[in-house]
Design a protein around this motif. Structure first.
Motif, PDB file in Angstrom:
ATOM      1  N   PHE A 136      92.977  61.712  39.076  1.00 48.18           N
ATOM      2  CA  PHE A 136      92.324  61.419  40.337  1.00 48.18           C
ATOM      3  C   PHE A 136      91.353  60.270  40.163  1.00 48.18           C
ATOM      4  O   PHE A 136      90.648  60.185  39.169  1.00 48.18           O
ATOM      5  N   SER A 137      91.319  59.412  41.138  1.00 50.40           N
ATOM      6  CA  SER A 137      90.480  58.228  40.997  1.00 50.40           C
ATOM      7  C   SER A 137      89.151  58.431  41.699  1.00 50.40           C
ATOM      8  O   SER A 137      89.011  59.247  42.596  1.00 50.40           O
ATOM      9  N   SER A 138      88.195  57.644  41.268  1.00 55.43           N
ATOM     10  CA  SER A 138      86.859  57.738  41.836  1.00 55.43           C
ATOM     11  C   SER A 138      86.832  57.116  43.225  1.00 55.43           C
ATOM     12  O   SER A 138      87.591  56.206  43.533  1.00 55.43           O
ATOM     13  N   ASP A 139      85.941  57.613  44.067  1.00 55.11           N
ATOM     14  CA  ASP A 139      85.759  56.976  45.365  1.00 55.11           C
ATOM     15  C   ASP A 139      84.374  56.340  45.470  1.00 55.11           C
ATOM     16  O   ASP A 139      83.880  56.102  46.558  1.00 55.11           O
ATOM     17  N   PHE A 140      83.762  56.049  44.325  1.00 52.69           N
ATOM     18  CA  PHE A 140      82.439  55.421  44.334  1.00 52.69           C
ATOM     19  C   PHE A 140      82.636  53.903  44.450  1.00 52.69           C
ATOM     20  O   PHE A 140      82.652  53.172  43.460  1.00 52.69           O
ATOM     21  N   ALA A 141      82.782  53.456  45.685  1.00 54.46           N
ATOM     22  CA  ALA A 141      83.105  52.043  45.917  1.00 54.46           C
ATOM     23  C   ALA A 141      82.009  51.118  45.389  1.00 54.46           C
ATOM     24  O   ALA A 141      82.300  50.018  44.917  1.00 54.46           O
ATOM     25  N   ALA A 142      80.756  51.565  45.453  1.00 55.97           N
ATOM     26  CA  ALA A 142      79.655  50.708  44.981  1.00 55.97           C
ATOM     27  C   ALA A 142      79.791  50.424  43.486  1.00 55.97           C
ATOM     28  O   ALA A 142      79.515  49.312  43.029  1.00 55.97           O
ATOM     29  N   GLY A 143      80.197  51.437  42.725  1.00 55.74           N
ATOM     30  CA  GLY A 143      80.380  51.242  41.285  1.00 55.74           C
ATOM     31  C   GLY A 143      81.547  50.320  40.991  1.00 55.74           C
ATOM     32  O   GLY A 143      81.490  49.475  40.096  1.00 55.74           O
ATOM     33  N   LEU A 144      82.608  50.468  41.768  1.00 52.66           N
ATOM     34  CA  LEU A 144      83.773  49.602  41.573  1.00 52.66           C
ATOM     35  C   LEU A 144      83.463  48.167  41.982  1.00 52.66           C
ATOM     36  O   LEU A 144      83.901  47.211  41.327  1.00 52.66           O
ATOM     37  N   LEU A 145      82.686  48.009  43.055  1.00 54.39           N
ATOM     38  CA  LEU A 145      82.312  46.652  43.454  1.00 54.39           C
ATOM     39  C   LEU A 145      81.392  46.015  42.411  1.00 54.39           C
ATOM     40  O   LEU A 145      81.490  44.807  42.138  1.00 54.39           O
ATOM     41  N   LEU A 146      80.515  46.816  41.841  1.00 51.84           N
ATOM     42  CA  LEU A 146      79.660  46.294  40.770  1.00 51.84           C
ATOM     43  C   LEU A 146      80.520  45.757  39.624  1.00 51.84           C
ATOM     44  O   LEU A 146      80.252  44.677  39.072  1.00 51.84           O
ATOM     45  N   GLN A 147      81.560  46.494  39.281  1.00 51.04           N
ATOM     46  CA  GLN A 147      82.483  46.017  38.240  1.00 51.04           C
ATOM     47  C   GLN A 147      83.118  44.691  38.660  1.00 51.04           C
ATOM     48  O   GLN A 147      83.205  43.754  37.865  1.00 51.04           O
ATOM     49  N   ALA A 148      83.559  44.649  39.904  1.00 49.83           N
ATOM     50  CA  ALA A 148      84.239  43.432  40.387  1.00 49.83           C
ATOM     51  C   ALA A 148      83.292  42.230  40.332  1.00 49.83           C
ATOM     52  O   ALA A 148      83.679  41.142  39.896  1.00 49.83           O
ATOM     53  N   LEU A 149      82.057  42.441  40.755  1.00 50.14           N
ATOM     54  CA  LEU A 149      81.090  41.338  40.740  1.00 50.14           C
ATOM     55  C   LEU A 149      80.790  40.884  39.315  1.00 50.14           C
ATOM     56  O   LEU A 149      80.641  39.691  39.044  1.00 50.14           O
ATOM     57  N   ALA A 150      80.699  41.845  38.401  1.00 53.63           N
ATOM     58  CA  ALA A 150      80.419  41.493  37.004  1.00 53.63           C
ATOM     59  C   ALA A 150      81.602  40.739  36.394  1.00 53.63           C
ATOM     60  O   ALA A 150      81.412  39.742  35.684  1.00 53.63           O
ATOM     61  N   PHE A 151      82.808  41.206  36.681  1.00 52.90           N
ATOM     62  CA  PHE A 151      83.988  40.498  36.189  1.00 52.90           C
ATOM     63  C   PHE A 151      84.014  39.070  36.744  1.00 52.90           C
ATOM     64  O   PHE A 151      84.314  38.114  36.022  1.00 52.90           O
ATOM     65  N   ALA A 152      83.719  38.949  38.038  1.00 54.57           N
ATOM     66  CA  ALA A 152      83.734  37.613  38.654  1.00 54.57           C
ATOM     67  C   ALA A 152      82.682  36.719  38.010  1.00 54.57           C
ATOM     68  O   ALA A 152      82.943  35.537  37.754  1.00 54.57           O
ATOM     69  N   ALA A 153      81.517  37.270  37.732  1.00 54.68           N
ATOM     70  CA  ALA A 153      80.459  36.481  37.089  1.00 54.68           C
ATOM     71  C   ALA A 153      80.864  36.060  35.681  1.00 54.68           C
ATOM     72  O   ALA A 153      80.420  35.028  35.177  1.00 54.68           O
ATOM     73  N   GLU A 154      81.721  36.857  35.056  1.00 55.83           N
ATOM     74  CA  GLU A 154      82.208  36.527  33.711  1.00 55.83           C
ATOM     75  C   GLU A 154      83.382  35.552  33.770  1.00 55.83           C
ATOM     76  O   GLU A 154      83.886  35.125  32.734  1.00 55.83           O
ATOM     77  N   GLY A 155      83.844  35.256  34.978  1.00 52.56           N
ATOM     78  CA  GLY A 155      84.977  34.349  35.120  1.00 52.56           C
ATOM     79  C   GLY A 155      86.317  35.018  34.926  1.00 52.56           C
ATOM     80  O   GLY A 155      87.327  34.341  34.735  1.00 52.56           O
ATOM     81  N   GLU A 156      86.347  36.344  34.973  1.00 52.50           N
ATOM     82  CA  GLU A 156      87.610  37.072  34.801  1.00 52.50           C
ATOM     83  C   GLU A 156      88.154  37.443  36.180  1.00 52.50           C
ATOM     84  O   GLU A 156      87.961  38.557  36.670  1.00 52.50           O
ATOM     85  N   ALA A 157      88.814  36.473  36.808  1.00 51.50           N
ATOM     86  CA  ALA A 157      89.221  36.625  38.205  1.00 51.50           C
ATOM     87  C   ALA A 157      90.211  37.765  38.412  1.00 51.50           C
ATOM     88  O   ALA A 157      90.100  38.516  39.394  1.00 51.50           O
TER      89      ALA A 157
END
Lengths: 477, 189
Positions: A136-157
């Motif tokens: 089952f997957s998490s529904d904590f969208a804020a945590g997933l968005l935080l990951q996405a923003l961090a990846f984007a900041a690292e240049g990992e599109a």
């Protein structure tokens, strides 16, 4: 008159009252003391430091608290087994961990430590998941968005895009599960009530899998639930232990439930296709905001607002932990005097009452609160029990539902039974809601204002500026 | 009575005093992530492997290595520089001159000082070319986590690799891995 004059004179000569201690200094002292509540005091300190505008100090406090909250070792467990549960070391309920990890991750992202911001996003999601073994997957969208923003900041599109899609899935998942759950419970179909109740329980048990596989398509999610429910029924009829979520459903009722599942499934699919657009509108708005945040915008602002969840004791011995949801609030934000659009990404009340092993709140409300992990032990049983009991009560026989509810309740409060009183120590700084605002101001200094307070942010020539606006629960009316 | 009270106060006071512990000892605060002893073990093993690698051994004279920032892709708060620092210390002090670590962290300061030397603003004589880099050393930490209400499991991999700057070929790589499982007691479920 003379007496009054004497008293007045005596008053004048009284000592000057001591200056009250600075609450922040008091909290810093408390948080520095080792003990079973040090993590809690550090989290409280972080809240106060943020309110005072000391982001660096807040980050420092959380850096100390988080490893303790993640640690699997603890002080005071034996004492807590014998006495009150709050004699154990405080590590926080899952929603408190999620809030702490997300807050620290947001601070780290704003300060440029993207590696550790990403780590906190991952930990926040894992704290929410709980039942990852079952897929089952998490529904904590804020945590997933935080990951996405961090990846984007690292240049990992590509990683950023993958995390964003998971965040969008999470938003739809938590939107659809209660809508479809309510829809299934709302209509009646012809047939034997006991068999229909068993069919309904099986369908509910399959809902999480259906929504996980098709989180953005209600009708397809229902079809997935039907497919999963069919598998669960077959597994239930096989010798051996029943699959999670179906314990207590009588084999005979399950054997005869196939027709009921078909009838219910058809009505359910129609209901899913006819979900009112306004019910889906908040999810659409949140999805747009999430995609906006990853779209190369210059400024991304997290807003922590609203009144957070509250813990309370319930039961004859205060043995049950009840989590009372707060309110996410609706912050009004301005960027350089212009109102900003804010979108609710996560309601921490929802996260608090639907996550973690002790979902006693849902049990006490007597109404199914159903989400992605509902087929796991505990909640699945109680939900199914509710359905059976409601149906059976109309027939004057609530035995089957009662057994299901009892088994579920025992699983839920198994820990609490051993302890006379549930642990209600809580981090009051958990916000009611995590909101998001994005903008494209020109590079240079800018000012965010909310409720008479201001936060300065410097937007770079290249890249994205991240800001955290902690409005605090105490400011909510 | 006073003595007893004094002893009690003394004992209470002692309870919160910090103490020195072995960095490899099991800590009172432990999770399923990388602990101090893990990082020390990684640095030790990687240094041995690195010094014995053909990429370094085959080099004429000391191999000039630049250590790049180590990436943390686990779910844990880690200062990855700790591993880089430990590796750097060990190859410098225990490498027998087989590796020369090129410091690019101070490049601006080095260039400014060289300019002062060149113009005679400070004494020290003429300056030659800066040392180039033969090999880049990269490192990353990755993890795979799983949990349920009772258990927590983390599989962690710390990987290093050497890339030859002239050929771009990865001339050596090695991983250190660990899997940890922990259980939440019933009180935390």
């Amino acid at each position: 008159m003379r007496l009054s004059a004497m008293l007045l004179a005596a008053g004048c000569s009284a000592r000057v009252p001591p200056t009250p201690p600075d609450p922040l200094e008091v909290q810093r002292e408390r948080a520095s003391l080792p003990g079973r509540e040090q993590s809690l005091e550090l989290c409280r300190l972080a809240t106060m430091e943020l309110a005072a505008g000391n982001a660096d100090r807040a980050e420092g406090a959380l850096r100390q608290a988080v490893p303790r909250m993640m640690s699997v070792t603890a002080d005071g467990e034996f004492a807590a087994l014998l006495g009150a549960e709050d004699r154990k070391e405080w590590k926080g309920e899952p929603y408190e961990k999620m809030a702490a990890y997300h807050l620290l991750g947001s601070l780290l992202l704003a300060s440029g430590d993207t590696d550790n911001a990403l780590a906190m996003g991952k930990s926040a999601v894992l704290a929410d998941t709980g039942f990852r073994w079952e897929g089952f997957s998490s529904d904590f969208a804020a945590g997933l968005l935080l990951q996405a923003l961090a990846f984007a900041a690292e240049g990992e599109a590509s990683n950023a895009d993958a995390a964003l899609e998971r965040a969008v899935d999470a938003v739809w998942q938590r939107t659809l599960v209660p809508l479809l759950s309510d829809a299934l419970l709302a209509f009646e179909v012809e047939g034997n009530d006991g068999e229909t109740a068993a069919a309904r329980a099986l369908l509910l048990a399959g809902l999480s899998a259906g929504v996980s596989s098709s989180p953005r398509d209600p009708a397809e999610a229902v079809r997935g639930a039907l497919s999963r429910a069919t598998d669960l029924r077959a597994a239930l009829l096989d010798p051996g232990p029943p699959p999670p979520g179906t314990e207590g459903i009588a084999t005979g009722a399950a054997r005869r439930a196939l027709d009921g599942m078909g009838r219910l499934g058809q009505r359910w699919t129609e209901a899913a296709e006819a979900l009112p657009p306004e019910a889906l509108q908040p999810a659409r708005a949140t999805e747009r905001a999430l995609r906006d945040a990853l779209g190369g915008r210059k400024l991304v602002v997290w807003v922590a607002a609203g009144r957070g969840p509250r813990k309370a004791q319930q039961g004859r011995y205060g043995e049950q932990l009840v989590i009372v949801p707060g309110r996410p609030g609706r912050p009004a934000l301005e960027l350089d005097g212009t109102p900003m659009d804010v979108v609710l990404v996560d309601d921490m009340g929802w996260q608090a009452t639907t996550r973690g092993a002790r979902r006693v709140d849902a049990f006490n409300r007597g109404k199914a609160v159903f989400k992605d992990t509902a087929t796991a032990l505990g909640i699945g049983l109680v939900v199914a029990g509710d359905v059976l009991a409601d149906t059976a009560r109309t027939q004057g026989d609530s035995t089957a539902g009662g057994v299901l509810q009892l088994v579920g309740a025992v699983l839920w409060i198994a820990g609490a039974v051993a302890n006379p009183q549930a642990d209600v120590r809580a981090w009051e700084g958990v916000p009611g809601g995590l909101w998001l605002a994005v903008a494209d101001p020109p590079p240079g200094p800018h000012r965010i204002e909310a409720r008479g307070r201001a936060w300065d942010v410097d937007v770079p020539e290249r890249g994205t500026a991240f800001a955290l606006v902690p409005l605090g629960p105490q400011e909510e009316p | 009575m006073r003595i007893a009270l004094g002893l009690l106060i003394g004992m209470t006071g002692c309870a919160h005093r910090a103490k020195y512990v072995d960095p490899d000892a099991v800590s009172k605060v432990e999770g399923t992530g990388l602990e101090a002893r893990d990082l020390r073990a990684v640095a030790g093993e990687m240094t041995v492997q690195l010094l014995g690698s053909p990429a370094v051994a085959a080099h004429e004279g000391p191999a000039r290595v630049a250590i790049l920032p180590i990436e943390n892709r686990t779910r844990f708060l880690i200062d990855p520089e700790i591993v880089g620092t430990l590796v750097s210390d060990q190859v410098i002090n225990g490498g027998g001159g087989r590796i020369a670590v090129v410091n690019r962290d101070l490049l601006d300061e080095i260039l400014a000082e060289r300019e002062r030397l060149r113009t005679g603003a400070v004494e020290g004589g003429p300056v030659g070319a800066l040392a180039g880099v033969d090999i880049f050393l990269e490192g990353e930490m990755r993890g795979l986590a799983a949990s349920d209400a009772r258990n927590q499991s983390d599989y962690l991999v710390v990987r290093f690799q050497l890339t030859d700057v002239r050929s771009g070929i990865v001339s050596w790589s090695n991983s250190w891995e660990v899997k940890k499982e922990g259980g939440w007691s019933v009180l935390y479920q």
